[in-house]
Design an enzyme around this catalytic site. Structure first.
Site, PDB file in Angstrom:
ATOM      1  CE  LYS A   2      -0.414  -0.402   5.024  1.00 37.56           C
ATOM      2  NZ  LYS A   2      -1.305  -0.758   6.153  1.00 37.56           N
TER       3      LYS A   2
ATOM      4  NE  ARG B 251      -7.227   0.966  11.294  1.00 34.45           N
ATOM      5  CZ  ARG B 251      -5.997   0.740  10.827  1.00 34.45           C
ATOM      6  NH1 ARG B 251      -5.078   1.672  10.945  1.00 34.45           N
ATOM      7  NH2 ARG B 251      -5.672  -0.389  10.257  1.00 34.45           N
TER       8      ARG B 251
ATOM      9  CE1 TYR C  23      12.670  31.475   4.644  1.00 35.73           C
ATOM     10  CE2 TYR C  23      13.092  29.126   4.361  1.00 35.73           C
ATOM     11  CZ  TYR C  23      12.751  30.370   3.830  1.00 35.73           C
ATOM     12  OH  TYR C  23      12.502  30.484   2.495  1.00 35.73           O
TER      13      TYR C  23
ATOM     14  CG  MET D   2       9.646  23.698  -0.207  1.00 33.77           C
ATOM     15  SD  MET D   2       8.676  24.776  -1.264  1.00 33.77           S
ATOM     16  CE  MET D   2       7.640  25.613  -0.071  1.00 33.77           C
TER      17      MET D   2
HETATM   18  C1  LIG Z   1      -0.545  -1.752   6.840  1.00 33.53           C
HETATM   19  C2  LIG Z   1      -1.192  -3.038   7.207  1.00 33.53           C
HETATM   20  C3  LIG Z   1      -0.422  -4.197   7.339  1.00 33.53           C
HETATM   21  C4  LIG Z   1       1.091  -4.178   7.314  1.00 33.53           C
HETATM   22  O1  LIG Z   1       1.538  -3.641   8.540  1.00 33.53           O
HETATM   23  P1  LIG Z   1       3.098  -3.495   8.904  1.00 33.53           P
HETATM   24  O2  LIG Z   1       3.093  -3.020  10.304  1.00 33.53           O
HETATM   25  O3  LIG Z   1       3.657  -2.475   7.966  1.00 33.53           O
HETATM   26  O4  LIG Z   1       3.728  -4.818   8.703  1.00 33.53           O
HETATM   27  C5  LIG Z   1      -1.075  -5.395   7.558  1.00 33.53           C
HETATM   28  N1  LIG Z   1      -2.424  -5.440   7.668  1.00 33.53           N
HETATM   29  C6  LIG Z   1      -3.190  -4.336   7.581  1.00 33.53           C
HETATM   30  C7  LIG Z   1      -4.667  -4.445   7.740  1.00 33.53           C
HETATM   31  C8  LIG Z   1      -2.617  -3.101   7.363  1.00 33.53           C
HETATM   32  O5  LIG Z   1      -3.370  -2.006   7.290  1.00 33.53           O
END
Ligand SMILES: *Cc1c(COP(=O)(O)O)cnc(C)c1O
Length: 370
Positions: free
Chosen positions: A46, A142, A264, A312
């Site tokens: 992801k 969640r 800055y 930046m």
């Molecule tokens: C992001 C995520 C993972 C991977 O988690 P890591 O801590 O990066 O290994 C696995 N399962 C779900 C549902 C996630 O959102």
């Protein structure tokens, strides 16, 4: 070297280079695959492969034998399918409406009974069973079926009629803290949820969860961060290989007398005659502004302190004690000694995940392919 840009851009000595070691990612995955056996081990890619390039990472993992991928969002899944081709499972953690994946052949994660109803209805309408993953919430509050929804489903499995349930999954809240009581509580709740749904395989641990012991083993582990070199066992030495390195060129070196303010806000004033190296990376590149005055870079194994504010496009380092540093030299800002993504995250008041996923788009990307 190939980030899809002309090779000549790597010759630009004023541009920072992000080096991504694909064989190291593959080695990390193989280590995790051995740890997860006899269960399968997915690759979580992801957020563009935690900032390192989902297409590149996905192709490398697929070539290494990875058959299951997770992304967060539908468009990430469609792009990953185009990159890796047909075959491996690509599951979308956030789910998607039936059919929204077009011909990409993605697997939705169903995060509520409403999601289950939608996919079941689409199955009935089309007569074609739909593959899906069911997410049960065991402690994140969640996404995923809550306790009341789980009870309704366990009382009436026909809600799932027509759906080919590939996995029941849950997600750990505190896996990076092995002693946290949430871990055992979630394992217990997950075992209960799964005993209600005996027809499906189970998907449980993220990276850190894979290090918690046999109660956290499952048919499909889902590591993300550990693939990319983040330490899944923060209270112990990092068992994973480093994957990402950011090398940024010194644009200019100047000598300033004691008492000269830098950057800055004039937030830092040279306490002694000082040599300042100005480097071509800033917060717009994901080198977080909260690192101001706090980070160290690495120059051939020696620490180089960041001084003054990160701006930046530019950051300043005190190279008084490294007189050999000259314009055109590169400092390692991430992935060197003292500046792993975890260490940079700690200095910025955040975590290595955020450091990686913040990496900017202006770097030349150099993929090591082994
Ligand atoms: C992001 C995520 C993972 C991977 O988690 P890591 O801590 O990066 O290994 C696995 N399962 C779900 C549902 C996630 O959102």
């Amino acid at each position: 070297m190939n980030d899809g840009t002309p090779a000549s851009r790597f010759a630009d000595t004023t541009r920072a280079v992000l080096t991504i070691d694909l064989p190291a990612i593959v080695a990390n995955w193989k280590d995790l695959a051995a740890r997860g056996a006899p269960g399968a081990v997915a690759g979580v890619v992801k957020a563009d492969g935690y900032g390192l390039g989902a297409a590149e990472v996905g192709r490398a993992l697929r070539a290494a034998g990875c058959r299951h991928f997770f992304v967060a969002q539908l468009q990430e899944g469609i792009a990953l399918r185009a990159a890796i081709g047909a075959g491996p499972m690509i599951a979308v953690l956030g789910g998607f409406p039936p059919g929204a994946d077009g011909d990409a052949g993605l697997v939705p994660v169903m995060n509520s009974l409403a999601d289950v109803a939608a996919h079941a209805a689409a199955t009935r309408a089309s007569g074609v069973a739909r593959r899906a993953i069911l997410h049960v919430d065991t402690g994140m509050a969640r996404l995923g079926l809550d306790a009341a929804e789980r009870a309704r489903l366990s009382a009436d499995h026909s809600l799932l009629a027509g759906i080919e349930l590939l996995y029941v999954m849950t997600h750990l809240a505190c896996a990076d803290e092995p002693a946290h009581p949430m871990n055992a509580a979630q394992a217990q709740r997950f075992a209960e949820a799964c005993s209600d749904l005996p027809m499906a395989r189970r998907s449980f641990a993220n990276s850190s969860g894979m290090f918690l012991g046999p109660d956290f083993a499952s048919d499909l582990s889902r590591p993300g961060c550990a693939l990319y070199g983040i330490n899944p066992t923060p209270d112990r030495p990092n068992p994973m290989r480093q994957v990402a390195r950011l090398d940024a060129p010194v644009l200019q070196v100047r000598e300033i007398p004691a008492g000269t303010p830098v950057g800055y806000g004039a937030s830092w004033t040279a306490p002694r005659p000082t040599r300042i190296a100005t480097v071509a990376v800033g917060y717009a590149d994901g080198y977080l502004r909260s690192l101001s005055g706090k980070a160290v870079a690495d120059f051939r194994g020696r620490p180089v302190p960041l001084v003054a504010r990160v701006s930046m496009d530019l950051t300043t380092f005190d190279v008084t004690d490294l007189p050999e540093i000259a314009p055109g030299d590169r400092l390692t800002l991430i992935g060197g000694a003292g500046c792993s993504p975890d260490e940079v995250g700690a200095r910025a008041g955040t975590i290595g995940y955020e450091v990686l996923t913040s990496l900017g788009a202006r770097y030349a990307r150099d993929y090591i392919r082994g």
